[in-house]
Design a protein around this motif. Structure first.
Motif: not given
Length: 240
Positions: A51-74
């Motif tokens: 859904e992120f990829m479709t609506h924002l036109g971004v790559g899967r790796n960018s989405v995963r990195e963003a979610v991973k970092m927010l997970s790290f930050l709690g």
């Protein structure tokens, strides 16, 4: 996630509005904006990667990195096989843009190391001005816990990196400056991986370095404290 929720989240937002130089960082900041604007609340499920990829036109790796970092930050909880959710309890510091920008620094840079030295030296100087006998006793007690843990590494003890973190938290408490503490603790989080490697390579080093810092505090010697702080952090250059 239903279509109405997606419409609310991604309304007037597309890939063209994201910063090209750091797509992952931009996605993470966008999610934080949703939270602060109450579009996302604790416990809410994030859109899927697709859904992120479709609506924002971004790559899967960018989405995963963003979610991973927010997970790290709690901020985000990743539930395998289910999806990603906003955590039930979010620290206000985790939503701080400064924390996010520091977290997306690539690796342990020399700039970050110099910032750590600056913070430790400055906090130490404040501690020299403010520390009373109880404060010094707290530092000594915390450092002795590190020494005890080192002597019993084969037993079930508190991880050394947590004890090292506790020592610096004690320094911040004695310094009594909430603004410096917020910035300092944000920086310290980024040394987590390097701390683990350092503790494995030479667990005794942190204990001895802290002893030198406590000694300088007892003597009310700021020049000595700054010198000892620089020496104690020299080990981090191996991980830059």
């Amino acid at each position: 996630m239903n279509a109405d929720t997606l419409s609310i989240l991604f309304d007037n937002t597309d890939g063209n509005s994201l910063k090209r130089e750091s797509v992952s960082s931009s996605i993470a900041n966008m999610i934080v904006d949703y939270i602060t604007a109450k579009k996302l609340k604790p416990g809410d499920q994030l859109p899927t990667e697709q859904e992120f990829m479709t609506h924002l036109g971004v790559g899967r790796n960018s989405v995963r990195e963003a979610v991973k970092m927010l997970s790290f930050l709690g901020v985000v909880e990743i539930r395998k096989g289910i999806g990603s959710y906003i955590t039930d309890s979010i620290s206000s510091s985790a939503l701080n843009p400064l924390v996010l920008s520091l977290a997306f620094e690539q690796g342990l840079s020399m700039d970050l190391l110099e910032l750590r030295i600056l913070i430790d030296s400055g906090v130490g100087a404040i501690v020299i001005d403010k520390a009373d006998e109880d404060g010094i006793a707290l530092l000594e007690k915390t450092n002795e816990q590190i020494g005890e843990s080192i002597r019993n590494l084969d037993q079930d003890t508190i991880p050394l990196k947590e004890l090292d973190f506790a020592f610096h938290q004690a320094m911040f408490r004695i310094a009594g400056n909430s603004l410096v503490e917020k910035i300092g603790m944000a920086v310290y989080k980024l040394f987590n991986f390097a701390m683990e490697k350092s503790m494995v390579a030479d667990p005794e080093q942190a204990y001895q370095n802290h002893k030198l810092i406590i000694e300088a505090i007892k003597e009310r010697n700021k020049a000595k404290l700054i010198e000892n702080t620089r020496k104690s952090l020299a080990v981090w250059s191996k991980f830059v």
